[in-house]
Design a protein around this motif. Structure first.
Motif, PDB file in Angstrom:
ATOM      1  N   ARG A  34     -10.930  -4.585   1.235  1.00 37.77           N
ATOM      2  CA  ARG A  34      -9.408  -4.112   0.462  1.00 37.77           C
ATOM      3  C   ARG A  34     -10.043  -4.405  -1.156  1.00 37.77           C
ATOM      4  NH1 ARG A  34      -4.001  -5.857   2.880  1.00 37.77           N
ATOM      5  NH2 ARG A  34      -4.873  -7.976   2.767  1.00 37.77           N
ATOM      6  N   TYR A  51      -5.274   3.936  -1.796  1.00 39.83           N
ATOM      7  CA  TYR A  51      -5.787   2.504  -1.857  1.00 39.83           C
ATOM      8  C   TYR A  51      -4.480   1.548  -2.550  1.00 39.83           C
ATOM      9  CZ  TYR A  51      -5.851   2.963  -6.927  1.00 39.83           C
ATOM     10  OH  TYR A  51      -5.307   2.974  -8.235  1.00 39.83           O
ATOM     11  N   THR A  52      -4.746   0.463  -2.239  1.00 41.70           N
ATOM     12  CA  THR A  52      -3.686  -0.503  -2.821  1.00 41.70           C
ATOM     13  C   THR A  52      -3.612  -0.629  -4.176  1.00 41.70           C
ATOM     14  OG1 THR A  52      -3.562  -1.408  -0.599  1.00 41.70           O
ATOM     15  CG2 THR A  52      -2.452  -2.613  -2.200  1.00 41.70           C
ATOM     16  N   THR A  53      -4.292  -1.588  -4.697  1.00 36.37           N
ATOM     17  CA  THR A  53      -4.508  -1.774  -6.114  1.00 36.37           C
ATOM     18  C   THR A  53      -6.146  -2.137  -6.591  1.00 36.37           C
ATOM     19  OG1 THR A  53      -4.310  -4.063  -5.967  1.00 36.37           O
ATOM     20  CG2 THR A  53      -2.227  -2.740  -6.697  1.00 36.37           C
ATOM     21  N   HIS A  95      -1.399   4.270 -10.054  1.00 39.90           N
ATOM     22  CA  HIS A  95      -0.212   3.910  -9.140  1.00 39.90           C
ATOM     23  C   HIS A  95       1.207   3.794 -10.169  1.00 39.90           C
ATOM     24  CE1 HIS A  95      -2.855   2.556  -5.642  1.00 39.90           C
ATOM     25  NE2 HIS A  95      -2.806   3.760  -5.693  1.00 39.90           N
ATOM     26  N   CYS A 132       0.699   5.137  -3.674  1.00 43.01           N
ATOM     27  CA  CYS A 132      -0.162   4.228  -3.305  1.00 43.01           C
ATOM     28  C   CYS A 132      -0.047   3.914  -1.854  1.00 43.01           C
ATOM     29  CB  CYS A 132       0.279   2.844  -3.945  1.00 43.01           C
ATOM     30  SG  CYS A 132       1.940   2.901  -3.815  1.00 43.01           S
ATOM     31  N   VAL A 133      -1.060   2.815  -1.403  1.00 38.20           N
ATOM     32  CA  VAL A 133      -0.835   2.292  -0.149  1.00 38.20           C
ATOM     33  C   VAL A 133      -0.430   0.854  -0.204  1.00 38.20           C
ATOM     34  CG1 VAL A 133      -1.983   1.929   2.095  1.00 38.20           C
ATOM     35  CG2 VAL A 133      -2.505   3.841   0.512  1.00 38.20           C
ATOM     36  N   PRO A 134       1.008   0.505  -0.350  1.00 39.61           N
ATOM     37  CA  PRO A 134       1.260  -0.775  -0.627  1.00 39.61           C
ATOM     38  C   PRO A 134       0.710  -1.901   0.476  1.00 39.61           C
ATOM     39  CG  PRO A 134       3.291   0.585  -0.177  1.00 39.61           C
ATOM     40  CD  PRO A 134       1.929   1.421   0.091  1.00 39.61           C
ATOM     41  N   ASP A 135       0.704  -3.083   0.079  1.00 38.48           N
ATOM     42  CA  ASP A 135       0.355  -4.318   1.290  1.00 38.48           C
ATOM     43  C   ASP A 135       1.282  -5.176   0.897  1.00 38.48           C
ATOM     44  OD1 ASP A 135      -0.247  -5.799  -1.220  1.00 38.48           O
ATOM     45  OD2 ASP A 135      -2.212  -6.039  -1.030  1.00 38.48           O
ATOM     46  N   CYS A 138       2.990  -6.348  -2.599  1.00 39.18           N
ATOM     47  CA  CYS A 138       3.495  -5.366  -3.610  1.00 39.18           C
ATOM     48  C   CYS A 138       4.977  -5.613  -3.337  1.00 39.18           C
ATOM     49  CB  CYS A 138       3.149  -4.231  -3.063  1.00 39.18           C
ATOM     50  SG  CYS A 138       1.589  -3.378  -3.210  1.00 39.18           S
ATOM     51  N   ARG A 323      -2.417 -11.749  -5.225  1.00 39.16           N
ATOM     52  CA  ARG A 323      -3.756 -11.254  -4.312  1.00 39.16           C
ATOM     53  C   ARG A 323      -4.979 -11.863  -4.853  1.00 39.16           C
ATOM     54  NH1 ARG A 323      -2.327  -6.282  -5.436  1.00 39.16           N
ATOM     55  NH2 ARG A 323      -0.798  -5.696  -3.928  1.00 39.16           N
TER      56      ARG A 323
END
Ligand code: SF4
Ligand code: SF4
Ligand code: SF4
Length: 350
Positions: A34, A51-53, A95, A132-135, A138, A323
């Protein structure tokens, strides 16, 4: 303009077209679990859409980690030349949290003395945002940045098949970009999916136990809290949280002279208030010597001082700081613990 739908193949075609016109940067996959980074795009197929960040936010293109501000020559006729480098740039795949981060920096860099180095780069930037795709880290919904309606040329949201995206146009430049790209009008079902998707995004598991607009008032009761010391005991003072934050904008200024001492340059480099030397002054004193003071300062700055000054928080809830933090010092954890210890009334009761 009505909402349009385009395919992934057309998005890659759009990137190819933009690359013919100039520099394009986009998220790329990096080694490790990730991990993503904004990098120059050389092949449209390399741009990561979901993707997330990224590790470092997009701010690095308007406020680089190192930047020359001026060059000078000494001698009979000393001269000083300001250096303002900028070039047209398309930033793809930003994002909502990072779009907010850029608008926060726009405000800070235009305040008091307009910062030409930052503002000229920003003026030449065109942005294509993407959902986005949060995790689990977030918390943009708690900071009001899960959705944003400006600051981009185009904004893309994937449809459930992940082969098509709904496109929102945010500017005339966005309209221009879409010329020659095959698209169709979104159906009623697709528009309604967009609303459901956004509703899902704002019901994030990680959230503050307070409305973010109350934070400056709440913080008036947090100054002497023992909670700061408890979290600071774990902190290494590495500054990673500052350096990866999309809304941090502190820098240090250094002069570098040539060996002959007749020419030199002045540059700025990112700095961060969690680093020990940040508040050390020329006489040797350090007015935020310990980590508790530094952690408290960082939080007060993001959720109280700058919020009060500019009318918006200097945190977008992207979760990068926690993160990347080795000991997981988490803004949501810290703030919720402060609220639990001292209440929501803005007064110290512990
Ligand atoms: S990243 Fe974590 S350990 Fe490093 S300074 Fe920030 S809070 Fe402390
Ligand atoms: S403080 Fe942390 S969560 Fe907030 S904007 Fe900075 S990196 Fe993101
Ligand atoms: S903080 Fe919000 S906008 Fe940013 S990556 Fe996470 S869920 Fe997406």
């Amino acid at each position: 303009m009505t909402l349009q739908v385009i395919s992934v193949a057309e998005i890659r075609g759009l990137l190819a077209q933009l690359m013919e016109q100039g520099r394009v940067v986009a998220p790329h996959k990096r080694p490790g679990d990730r991990q993503w980074a904004f990098e120059d795009l050389t092949d449209p197929a390399d741009a990561v859409l979901q993707y997330t960040t990224t590790i470092i936010p997009a701010k690095k293109y308007a406020f680089p980690p190192k930047e020359t501000l001026l060059r000078y020559e000494l001698g009979q006729a000393p001269s000083v030349t300001a250096v303002v480098d900028s070039e047209p740039l398309v930033l793809f795949g930003v994002h909502t949290c990072d779009l907010y981060g850029l608008t926060a920096l726009d405000t800070a860099f235009a305040d008091h003395f307009a910062d030409a180095n930052y503002l000229e780069k920003r003026a030449k930037m065109r942005i294509i945002g993407i959902e986005c795709v949060p995790d689990e880290w977030c918390f943009c919904a708690s900071m009001g940045t899960a959705t944003i309606d400006s600051g981009y040329e185009l904004f893309l949201t994937p449809l459930p098949d992940e082969e098509h995206y709904i496109v929102e146009v945010g500017s005339d430049a966005g309209d221009e970009m879409l010329k020659g790209i095959a698209s169709r009008e979104a159906t009623a079902g697709e528009v309604s999916y967009l609303k459901t998707h956004l509703n899902r995004k704002i019901t994030q598991e990680r959230h503050l136990d307070s409305d973010y607009t109350a934070l400056p008032l709440l913080f008036t009761g947090f100054a002497e809290s023992p909670v700061w010391e408890k979290w600071a005991e774990k902190c290494y003072g590495c500054g990673t949280c500052n350096l990866t934050c999309p809304t941090c904008f502190c820098w240090d200024v250094l002069d570098e002279m040539g060996l002959a001492l007749t020419t030199g340059e002045r540059r700025r480099e990112w700095d961060g208030c969690m680093l020990e030397g940040f508040a050390r002054v020329a006489t040797g004193e350090n007015f935020r010597e310990n980590r508790t003071e530094r952690l408290r300062h960082r939080f007060f700055r993001k959720y109280a001082y700058l919020f009060t000054r500019y009318g918006k928080p200097y945190c977008c809830g992207c979760g990068r700081c926690v993160r990347q933090c080795l000991v997981k010092i988490d803004p949501v954890g810290v703030i919720n613990e402060l609220i639990a210890a001292h209440g929501k009334g803005g007064a110290l009761i512990g």
